[in-house]
Motif scaffolding. Structure first.
Motif, PDB file in Angstrom:
ATOM      1  N   THR A   1      50.596  41.640  42.188  1.00 25.10           N
ATOM      2  CA  THR A   1      50.080  40.091  41.825  1.00 25.10           C
ATOM      3  C   THR A   1      48.704  39.808  41.512  1.00 25.10           C
ATOM      4  O   THR A   1      48.270  38.874  40.857  1.00 25.10           O
ATOM      5  CB  THR A   1      50.753  39.147  42.461  1.00 25.10           C
ATOM      6  N   LYS A   2      47.854  40.753  42.131  1.00 27.83           N
ATOM      7  CA  LYS A   2      46.246  40.778  41.956  1.00 27.83           C
ATOM      8  C   LYS A   2      45.963  41.552  41.051  1.00 27.83           C
ATOM      9  O   LYS A   2      44.513  41.610  40.864  1.00 27.83           O
ATOM     10  CB  LYS A   2      45.872  41.219  43.563  1.00 27.83           C
TER      11      LYS A   2
ATOM     12  N   ASP B   1      48.757  45.173  45.671  1.00 27.85           N
ATOM     13  CA  ASP B   1      49.644  44.014  45.476  1.00 27.85           C
ATOM     14  C   ASP B   1      49.658  43.883  43.843  1.00 27.85           C
ATOM     15  O   ASP B   1      48.581  43.372  43.346  1.00 27.85           O
ATOM     16  CB  ASP B   1      49.268  42.780  46.125  1.00 27.85           C
TER      17      ASP B   1
END
Length: 366
Positions: A137-138, A135
């Motif tokens: 966003t991580k 992901d």
């Protein structure tokens, strides 16, 4: 005076007044639920709507649309909806499948030749958050691109070579990257931009005239401004390039347009019933374990009654929508500060609405 003639009129008067009392009592109950989180009208706030059988039962705004100009929110304001975008991306994929242009069982490598392990990751895995890809966003390096204008291919290249978290289909783990890949596939298959595809094939067909691909530069009528809350008070939201969240979280809408969206799905305007149902069924992992996500919606329950729900969060905004298909109840809530979450508020409203309408159905008709 003829008393017999007055009796039916009196009964009718009492019926209408009882109904009004019930409505007023329900409205006050919903107001109190919302004000637990959105009680300060001098702060950024939110908009909430309840519908039953497509009809507005409750539609109110709380707080400010713009702090600098001291403008109050109304229910007509446009909000960024964050990850509720995923609903539109998932339905767009199913529309392309219905047109025979792709299949959800297709491997990613059919469309993105050099995607790592693309022979084993399918469109279905991307839709259900079971792909195992990283992901974005991580990723710590996200800040390096957050304000850059990224092409979909560049966004995919940003995370595609990262080590996977697990093998495809091994587990459910909510994942924004998968929906970015889906947006890129939509562009490759349709030959048009994701923004244009969604506008032409969904917004226009559903009559969603106040829904947009997000922009901080375009003049958008009745745009709600987004805020963060810091120790020193409220500040304007952090600016990002919407090409980064892309098809995982870059759409804007109003509560009224979201009702049009829900009705369009119910009426099978965009998809036939068989294709639509793919979005709203639970699927299984490789080990046979069922998980509570379809294509773009969490499939949970409110007080034991099955629902479809999804929230969203993006700098300055939060969103939540709950649909109870068995009762045709739709509840949607938007916030223009990421300090106020509509998630539990919206679920609690849905719970109260479900109880109210089930109770009303059991009341004897006078």
């Amino acid at each position: 005076m003829n008393i017999k003639k007055l009796i039916p009129c009196l009964a009718l008067f009492l019926l209408f007044n009882t109904t009004d009392a019930q409505i007023n009592g329900f409205e006050k109950k919903i107001d109190s639920i919302i004000q637990t989180e959105f009680g300060n009208h001098d702060e950024p706030g939110g908009v909430f709507m309840i519908t039953k059988n497509g009809k507005n039962i409750y539609r109110k705004a709380f707080g400010k649309a713009n702090l600098e100009l001291n403008v109050n929110l109304t229910p007509d304001y446009v909000f960024q909806i964050g990850s509720m975008t995923k609903q539109f991306t998932a339905i767009a994929i199913l529309m392309l499948e219905q047109q025979g242009k792709l299949n959800v069982s297709d491997p990613v490598s059919r469309y993105i030749k050099d995607y790592p392990d693309g022979d084993h990751i399918t469109i279905h895995h991307l839709l259900t958050h079971t792909s195992g890809i990283k992901d974005f966003t991580k990723m710590k390096s996200l800040s390096s691109i957050a304000q850059k204008e990224m092409k979909p291919e560049e966004m995919v290249n940003f995370f595609k070579s990262e080590p996977v978290d697990f093998a495809p289909g091994e587990k459910f783990d909510y994942n924004n990257s998968g929906y970015v890949v889906l947006g890129y596939i939509i562009e490759l298959v349709s030959g048009t931009s994701y923004e244009e595809f969604i506008k032409k094939n969904i917004f226009d067909k559903a009559g969603m005239s106040h829904s947009y691909y997000a922009s901080d530069r375009k003049v958008i009528p009745q745009r709600a401004y987004g805020y963060h809350k810091k120790e020193q008070g409220f500040v304007n939201k952090t600016a990002i390039s919407f090409s980064v969240p892309f098809s995982s979280g870059s759409l804007m809408s109003t509560v009224d347009d979201m009702l049009k969206w829900q009705q369009t799905l119910n009426q099978n305007i965009l998809l036939n019933s068989k294709e639509t149902q793919k979005a709203f069924q639970k699927y299984k992992l490789n080990n046979g374990e069922e998980f509570t996500y379809g294509y773009g919606w969490h499939l949970k329950d409110i007080s034991g009654t099955p629902d479809r729900e999804h929230g969203g969060s993006i700098f300055g905004f939060k969103s939540m929508g709950v649909y109870i298909p068995g009762e045709d109840i739709y509840v949607v809530g938007f916030s223009n500060c990421d300090c106020h979450s509509p998630t539990e508020v919206t679920r609690n409203i849905a719970k109260a609405a479900l109880k109210e309408f089930k109770t009303s159905a059991k009341r004897p008709q006078k």
